[in-house]
Scaffold this active site. Structure first.
Site, PDB file in Angstrom:
ATOM      1  N   GLY B  72       0.815  -1.213   0.000  1.00 15.86           N
ATOM      2  CA  GLY B  72       0.000   0.000   0.000  1.00 15.86           C
ATOM      3  C   GLY B  72       0.847   1.260   0.000  1.00 15.86           C
ATOM      4  N   ASN B 100      10.850   7.177  -8.268  1.00 19.22           N
ATOM      5  CA  ASN B 100       9.532   6.584  -8.495  1.00 19.22           C
ATOM      6  C   ASN B 100       8.481   7.377  -7.727  1.00 19.22           C
ATOM      7  OD1 ASN B 100       7.230   4.541  -7.770  1.00 19.22           O
ATOM      8  ND2 ASN B 100       8.301   3.642  -9.513  1.00 19.22           N
ATOM      9  N   CYS B 131      -1.734   4.158  -9.395  1.00 17.68           N
ATOM     10  CA  CYS B 131      -2.421   4.586  -8.172  1.00 17.68           C
ATOM     11  C   CYS B 131      -3.840   5.025  -8.472  1.00 17.68           C
ATOM     12  CB  CYS B 131      -1.722   5.771  -7.538  1.00 17.68           C
ATOM     13  SG  CYS B 131       0.011   5.619  -7.548  1.00 17.68           S
ATOM     14  N   THR B 194       2.870  -4.555 -11.058  1.00 12.88           N
ATOM     15  CA  THR B 194       2.357  -5.874 -10.653  1.00 12.88           C
ATOM     16  C   THR B 194       0.968  -6.136 -11.228  1.00 12.88           C
ATOM     17  OG1 THR B 194       1.561  -4.833  -8.638  1.00 12.88           O
ATOM     18  CG2 THR B 194       3.668  -5.960  -8.508  1.00 12.88           C
ATOM     19  N   GLY B 218       7.192 -11.562  -9.626  1.00 14.55           N
ATOM     20  CA  GLY B 218       8.072 -12.724  -9.559  1.00 14.55           C
ATOM     21  C   GLY B 218       8.093 -13.479 -10.886  1.00 14.55           C
ATOM     22  N   GLY B 266      12.907  -6.879  -9.615  1.00  9.00           N
ATOM     23  CA  GLY B 266      12.097  -6.592  -8.432  1.00  9.00           C
ATOM     24  C   GLY B 266      12.153  -7.680  -7.390  1.00  9.00           C
TER      25      GLY B 266
HETATM   26  C1  LIG Z   1       6.976  -5.484  -2.281  1.00 11.08           C
HETATM   27  C2  LIG Z   1       6.824  -4.705  -3.563  1.00 11.08           C
HETATM   28  C3  LIG Z   1       6.616  -3.330  -3.512  1.00 11.08           C
HETATM   29  C4  LIG Z   1       6.474  -2.588  -4.688  1.00 11.08           C
HETATM   30  N1  LIG Z   1       6.316  -1.225  -4.604  1.00 11.08           N
HETATM   31  C5  LIG Z   1       6.260  -0.486  -5.752  1.00 11.08           C
HETATM   32  C6  LIG Z   1       6.201   0.934  -5.701  1.00 11.08           C
HETATM   33  O1  LIG Z   1       6.227   1.546  -4.622  1.00 11.08           O
HETATM   34  N2  LIG Z   1       6.117   1.627  -6.877  1.00 11.08           N
HETATM   35  C7  LIG Z   1       6.118   0.989  -8.092  1.00 11.08           C
HETATM   36  O2  LIG Z   1       6.067   1.648  -9.128  1.00 11.08           O
HETATM   37  N3  LIG Z   1       6.201  -0.356  -8.166  1.00 11.08           N
HETATM   38  C8  LIG Z   1       6.268  -1.105  -7.037  1.00 11.08           C
HETATM   39  N4  LIG Z   1       6.380  -2.481  -7.119  1.00 11.08           N
HETATM   40  C9  LIG Z   1       6.379  -3.129  -8.455  1.00 11.08           C
HETATM   41  C10 LIG Z   1       7.796  -3.447  -8.929  1.00 11.08           C
HETATM   42  O3  LIG Z   1       8.570  -2.269  -9.039  1.00 11.08           O
HETATM   43  C11 LIG Z   1       7.759  -4.188 -10.285  1.00 11.08           C
HETATM   44  O4  LIG Z   1       7.143  -3.366 -11.237  1.00 11.08           O
HETATM   45  C12 LIG Z   1       6.984  -5.493 -10.213  1.00 11.08           C
HETATM   46  O5  LIG Z   1       7.172  -6.123  -8.974  1.00 11.08           O
HETATM   47  C13 LIG Z   1       7.357  -6.470 -11.317  1.00 11.08           C
HETATM   48  O6  LIG Z   1       8.711  -6.864 -11.251  1.00 11.08           O
HETATM   49  P1  LIG Z   1       9.225  -8.201 -10.496  1.00 11.08           P
HETATM   50  O7  LIG Z   1       8.376  -9.347 -11.002  1.00 11.08           O
HETATM   51  O8  LIG Z   1      10.656  -8.316 -10.867  1.00 11.08           O
HETATM   52  O9  LIG Z   1       9.010  -7.996  -9.044  1.00 11.08           O
HETATM   53  C14 LIG Z   1       6.520  -3.242  -5.950  1.00 11.08           C
HETATM   54  C15 LIG Z   1       6.735  -4.630  -5.995  1.00 11.08           C
HETATM   55  C16 LIG Z   1       6.899  -5.358  -4.832  1.00 11.08           C
HETATM   56  C17 LIG Z   1       7.141  -6.846  -4.924  1.00 11.08           C
END
Ligand SMILES: Cc1cc2nc3c(=O)[nH]c(=O)nc-3n(C[C@H](O)[C@H](O)[C@H](O)COP(=O)(O)O)c2cc1C
Ligand SMILES: Cc1cc2nc3c(=O)[nH]c(=O)nc-3n(C[C@H](O)[C@H](O)[C@H](O)COP(=O)(O)OP(=O)(O)OC[C@H]3O[C@@H](n4cnc5c(N)ncnc54)[C@H](O)[C@@H]3O)c2cc1C
Ligand code: FES
Lengths: 255, 303
Positions: B72, B100, B131, B194, B218, B266
């Site tokens: 959040g 970001n 958002c 995500t 993931g 990520g």
């Molecule tokens: C715990 C967590 C927190 C995240 N917080 C943000 C965020 O604050 N702002 C944002 O743009 N993306 C956020 N993301 C998304 C990641 O930056 C990324 O776009 C997404 O997880 C896909 O990449 P991955 O599969 O390598 O994790 C978050 C992802 C995770 C797992």
């Protein structure tokens, strides 16, 4: 270095109570600072690591260090852990979290454990005893078949008293740890267990100071994701980094 | 010697690897693990105008080859980030970072973009449009071409630094939204954020997350990310930072072949804190094995 990623060799992985196993590992334990810290274990075919308390350790390098973890099978990851055989290697992030601070003003500490909240209290008791603060120990379980670690505490020192409470009354006092606490005198509380138990123990302790170890669902375990961040009286705390041990003054929200 | 360097809107990166926002905090948890200066850049935790306390626990649920999070957007607010977090990060990381930014209104995006635009260590503004728009029934800015373009235009009007719009994959047609952002002046695109997901604990008959739903990331989302980067890359002419499930040097190569000029990592940082370091070390060997001399040669190759 804050923490490291280390390979540990499995020496034993033995059942010690219903669904509860004791995992004895060989590996570098030199970075572990205090009881109450935990490790994050990679488990085959599961994406996230599994956080587990350090029940006890022997200081040493990869050939002499020992680490004990006591865990309960509650789902897929821990069921996978129960299959691990001696000789296999595990990948651990170690050590994580703040742990208990034993340099506190107490002459009659009380240690309260609920179920698999008990493991980190083993090393804690040993260290309290080593600095002359003999604890009383209260352990709560569902039933006799779930009970473990009673002997371990008992054997640490002749003056250590261990009280057991079981919910069904099959061993020790029937009921909860707080039923035992009513009859004891103590000046400090160290506790680890499920949140409802911690809540009851905090209330029972009234104004007494104490340290309480918490659990939370975690992703990283080292402070990077904010996945375990919990509001406390003294601000937001990451259970994995500013915890898992929170102090009495952090806990007004529980009361 | 293979060449790992890439370029994002005039900003030189020694290599394409950037830890993704929300999985690297503000670098402090990683600075003792390895020298952060090996990284191409760092995208720091999504920042909002005011401090945000985030959602109730549990915020994490495990999935096959991935995880859900419902953190959040917990963050200390942009003033604290500029006054405390970035100076601390600058002490250990000496290259431009990716800021970001999240907002719940156009005004908030503009205020943050203008503020981070003035911060020396910020190289790129990464605008997270996933958002909810509080003025529009909570619908995310990223789900319509019109509102994503509106954010882009407003931010571009106040920013001198390159503006990258971070797209949400939870849309019917990501290409249409990407094109709208490009037309509105975006310098680049970041994708994917995500995927919205949910898990239920069948024993307790409760959703695992207190917030019920959360963002899925993931390795499990990697094919979806590759597809979206590819489709957007075919339709747009601005650089793409590709992400979603990247966990190895091979994944980085695949993401770049799909059309990414740089790659964010990520969730992999959370299960292996040394993931980015290992990927950067593996990249030259992987390139050599594949006969790749310069990484820029493979960006969006014809498929
Ligand atoms: C715990 C967590 C927190 C995240 N917080 C943000 C965020 O604050 N702002 C944002 O743009 N993306 C956020 N993301 C998304 C990641 O930056 C990324 O776009 C997404 O997880 C896909 O990449 P991955 O599969 O390598 O994790 C978050 C992802 C995770 C797992
Ligand atoms: C700091 C800390 C120390 C711990 N110490 C111990 C210990 O010494 N002994 C012990 O038996 N257990 C301990 N636990 C709980 C242990 O981590 C969980 O029982 C275990 O992760 C369950 O995994 P699973 O795959 O079997 O269960 P599943 O329910 O299938 O797991 C699904 C997901 O939820 C997480 N999860 C499930 N239950 C818990 C829980 N109670 N706490 C945190 N995450 C959970 C898992 O890690 C996994 O990501 C500790 C937890 C924390 C946070
Ligand atoms: S589990 Fe990631 S911050 Fe605690």
């Amino acid at each position: 270095m804050a923490f490291d990623r280390k390979k540990f060799k499995v020496l034993h992985n033995k059942r010690i109570a219903k669904d509860v196993y004791c995992l004895e590992l060989l590996g570098d334990t030199r970075a572990i600072k205090c009881p109450g810290q935990f490790v994050n274990i990679e488990v085959a075919s599961y994406y996230l690591r599994r956080p587990m308390s350090i029940a006890d350790w022997k200081l040493g390098d990869e050939t002499t260090g020992k680490l004990i973890i006591i865990y309960k099978v509650v789902g897929g990851g821990t069921a996978e852990m129960a299959k691990i055989a001696p000789g296999e290697f595990l990948d651990l992030l170690v050590p994580l979290g703040n742990g208990f601070d034993i340099n506190v003003d107490t002459t009659h500490p009380l240690i309260v454990g609920g179920g698999v909240g008990t493991p980190p209290l083993i090393a804690l008791a040993a260290q309290l005893i080593a600095c002359g603060k003999i604890p009383q120990v209260v352990l709560g379980f569902q039933s006799e078949e779930d009970v473990f670690a009673v002997d371990t505490f008992q054997k640490m020192h002749p003056e250590v008293t261990v009280h057991v409470a079981t919910v069904d009354g099959t061993l020790g006092t029937k009921g909860f740890v707080t039923h035992v606490m009513e009859h004891l005198t103590y000046d400090y509380i160290f506790a680890c267990g499920p949140i409802p138990m911690l809540e009851a123990v905090v209330k029972m302790g009234g104004a007494l100071p104490g340290q309480y170890s918490f659990e939370a669902r975690m992703a990283c375990g080292f402070g990077a994701c904010m996945g375990c961040s919990q509001q406390t009286t003294t601000g937001y705390k990451r259970i994995c980094k500013e915890g898992p041990v929170l102090w009495k003054e952090d806990l007004q929200w529980l009361i | 010697m293979v060449d790992l360097s890439v370029n994002l809107s005039g900003i030189h990166l020694d290599n394409p690897i950037i830890p993704a926002s929300g999985t690297f905090g503000f670098g402090q948890e990683f600075k003792d693990l390895y020298d952060l200066n090996i990284l191409g850049s760092i995208s720091f935790k999504g920042t909002t105008r005011d401090e945000r306390l985030g959602n109730p626990l549990p915020r994490i649920a495990e999935c096959t080859q991935g995880m859900l999070n419902s953190v959040g957007l917990q963050n200390p607010g942009y003033r604290h980030v500029i006054d405390q977090e970035l100076p601390a990060l600058e002490k250990v990381y000496h290259k431009p970072v990716v800021a970001n930014i999240s907002g719940f209104s156009i005004d908030e995006y503009v205020e943050l973009a203008a503020a981070f635009d003035k911060v020396d260590c910020v190289g790129i503004l990464e605008i997270n449009v996933s958002c909810p728009n509080v003025k529009n029934g909570g619908m995310s800015y990223g789900v319509s071409a019109q509102s994503a373009a509106e954010v882009t235009r407003a931010v571009k009007a106040v920013a001198k630094k390159p503006v990258y719009i971070k797209l949400s994959p939870n849309v019917t047609n990501i290409v249409e939204i990407a094109q709208a952002c490009e037309a509105a002046g975006a310098d680049g695109l970041s994708l994917i954020n995500t995927l919205l997901g949910m898990r239920i604990d069948i024993r307790t008959r409760q959703s695992v997350l207190a917030n019920k739903v959360g963002g899925f990331s993931g390795p499990a989302i990697f094919p979806v990310a590759i597809r979206m980067v590819y489709q957007v890359g075919q339709a747009c002419h601005i650089p793409i930072i590709g992400m979603g499930g990247v966990s190895s040097a091979q994944d980085v190569i695949e993401m770049m072949m799909a059309g990414a000029s740089a790659v964010q990592v990520g969730a992999a940082n959370l299960v292996n804190p040394w993931a980015c370091q290992e990927i950067i070390e593996e990249l030259p060997k992987t390139m050599e094995a594949l006969g790749i001399k310069k990484l820029t040669d493979i960006i969006g190759i014809p498929l």
